[in-house]
Scaffold this motif. Structure first.
Motif, PDB file in Angstrom:
ATOM      1  N   HIS A  46      -1.601   9.701  -5.058  1.00 53.79           N
ATOM      2  CA  HIS A  46      -2.333   8.690  -5.836  1.00 53.79           C
ATOM      3  C   HIS A  46      -1.956   7.304  -5.307  1.00 53.79           C
ATOM      4  CE1 HIS A  46      -4.522   7.118  -9.262  1.00 53.79           C
ATOM      5  NE2 HIS A  46      -3.491   6.337  -9.534  1.00 53.79           N
ATOM      6  N   PHE A  47      -2.911   6.637  -4.680  1.00 53.53           N
ATOM      7  CA  PHE A  47      -2.710   5.327  -4.064  1.00 53.53           C
ATOM      8  C   PHE A  47      -3.728   4.362  -4.668  1.00 53.53           C
ATOM      9  CE2 PHE A  47      -1.600   8.697  -1.174  1.00 53.53           C
ATOM     10  CZ  PHE A  47      -0.377   8.318  -0.655  1.00 53.53           C
ATOM     11  N   VAL A  48      -3.256   3.187  -5.112  1.00 55.90           N
ATOM     12  CA  VAL A  48      -4.143   2.252  -5.795  1.00 55.90           C
ATOM     13  C   VAL A  48      -4.079   0.882  -5.130  1.00 55.90           C
ATOM     14  CG1 VAL A  48      -4.724   1.151  -8.002  1.00 55.90           C
ATOM     15  CG2 VAL A  48      -3.781   3.472  -7.979  1.00 55.90           C
ATOM     16  N   TRP A  49      -5.257   0.306  -4.906  1.00 56.25           N
ATOM     17  CA  TRP A  49      -5.371  -1.048  -4.362  1.00 56.25           C
ATOM     18  C   TRP A  49      -6.152  -1.914  -5.332  1.00 56.25           C
ATOM     19  CZ3 TRP A  49      -5.159   3.164  -1.332  1.00 56.25           C
ATOM     20  CH2 TRP A  49      -4.307   3.109  -0.212  1.00 56.25           C
ATOM     21  N   SER A  67       1.759  -0.892  -5.656  1.00 62.93           N
ATOM     22  CA  SER A  67       2.783   0.155  -5.616  1.00 62.93           C
ATOM     23  C   SER A  67       3.185   0.616  -7.017  1.00 62.93           C
ATOM     24  CB  SER A  67       4.005  -0.319  -4.832  1.00 62.93           C
ATOM     25  OG  SER A  67       4.570  -1.461  -5.440  1.00 62.93           O
ATOM     26  N   ALA A  68       3.184  -0.285  -8.004  1.00 64.71           N
ATOM     27  CA  ALA A  68       3.593   0.076  -9.359  1.00 64.71           C
ATOM     28  C   ALA A  68       2.611   1.048 -10.017  1.00 64.71           C
ATOM     29  CB  ALA A  68       3.747  -1.173 -10.223  1.00 64.71           C
ATOM     30  N   LEU A 114      -1.330   0.854   3.466  1.00 65.91           N
ATOM     31  CA  LEU A 114      -0.016   0.670   2.831  1.00 65.91           C
ATOM     32  C   LEU A 114       0.704  -0.512   3.453  1.00 65.91           C
ATOM     33  CD1 LEU A 114       1.261   4.353   2.586  1.00 65.91           C
ATOM     34  CD2 LEU A 114       0.271   2.946   0.783  1.00 65.91           C
ATOM     35  N   PRO A 115       1.507  -1.223   2.674  1.00 64.14           N
ATOM     36  CA  PRO A 115       2.300  -2.326   3.248  1.00 64.14           C
ATOM     37  C   PRO A 115       3.187  -1.815   4.383  1.00 64.14           C
ATOM     38  CG  PRO A 115       2.392  -2.374   0.856  1.00 64.14           C
ATOM     39  CD  PRO A 115       1.704  -1.083   1.255  1.00 64.14           C
ATOM     40  N   GLY A 116       3.262  -2.586   5.431  1.00 67.22           N
ATOM     41  CA  GLY A 116       4.055  -2.198   6.581  1.00 67.22           C
ATOM     42  C   GLY A 116       3.264  -1.414   7.607  1.00 67.22           C
ATOM     43  N   ALA A 117       2.134  -0.842   7.199  1.00 67.91           N
ATOM     44  CA  ALA A 117       1.269  -0.143   8.156  1.00 67.91           C
ATOM     45  C   ALA A 117       0.409  -1.196   8.847  1.00 67.91           C
ATOM     46  CB  ALA A 117       0.380   0.864   7.429  1.00 67.91           C
ATOM     47  N   SER A 118       0.064  -0.969  10.085  1.00 67.71           N
ATOM     48  CA  SER A 118      -0.781  -1.928  10.768  1.00 67.71           C
ATOM     49  C   SER A 118      -2.185  -1.868  10.151  1.00 67.71           C
ATOM     50  CB  SER A 118      -0.841  -1.655  12.258  1.00 67.71           C
ATOM     51  OG  SER A 118      -1.310  -0.353  12.502  1.00 67.71           O
ATOM     52  N   ALA A 119      -2.711  -3.040   9.800  1.00 70.71           N
ATOM     53  CA  ALA A 119      -4.053  -3.111   9.214  1.00 70.71           C
ATOM     54  C   ALA A 119      -5.063  -2.684  10.265  1.00 70.71           C
ATOM     55  CB  ALA A 119      -4.340  -4.532   8.747  1.00 70.71           C
ATOM     56  N   ARG A 120      -6.016  -1.877   9.807  1.00 72.53           N
ATOM     57  CA  ARG A 120      -7.041  -1.407  10.743  1.00 72.53           C
ATOM     58  C   ARG A 120      -8.296  -1.084   9.963  1.00 72.53           C
ATOM     59  NH1 ARG A 120      -3.762   2.921   9.513  1.00 72.53           N
ATOM     60  NH2 ARG A 120      -4.794   4.915   9.166  1.00 72.53           N
TER      61      ARG A 120
END
Length: 130
Positions: free
Chosen positions: A28-31, A19-20, A122-128
């Protein structure tokens, strides 16, 4: 944790959202993902190349090919493990990564092992698996 075993070599993957380093308002989303490769075979092997197929939730595909991983081409003796961490940016809040490593066996023969498909959510989203 996601896991695949090919020719007695195990690859496990553990993704986490950064998230940071992400900015959802600008798309812009980073893992980060941590990969552990464990050689359960009786032979010494070397990781020589990687291939990633990355698909975001909109269907946009990125393919990544290259030598080794994080600048290394590790050699794994029987029973050895190698762990590294890398990252993946996306322009969508969800995606999936899958791939393979090219390995060199003890007599120089090349073969491929699977990297398990893993979901980037994203955290809180159901993993799929997208």
């Amino acid at each position: 944790m996601y896991r695949a075993v090919t020719q007695s070599i195990e690859v496990s993957a553990e993704p986490s959202y950064l998230s940071a380093q992400s900015d959802p308002e600008s798309g812009h989303f980073v893992w980060a993902y941590r990969i552990t490769i464990t050689n359960h075979s009786p032979e010494t092997v070397q990781l020589v190349a990687r291939y990633w197929h990355i698909t975001d939730e909109t269907g946009r595909v990125q393919e990544v090919r290259g030598e080794g991983v994080v600048g290394e081409q590790p050699v794994l003796q029987p029973g050895d493990s190698y762990t590294y961490t890398s990252g993946c940016p996306l322009t969508a809040p969800s995606g999936i990564m899958v791939g393979r490593y090219t390995m060199r066996g003890p007599r120089g023969a090349l073969f491929e092992i699977d990297i398990p498909a893993f979901s980037l959510d994203l955290p809180g989203a159901s993993a799929r698996i997208n």
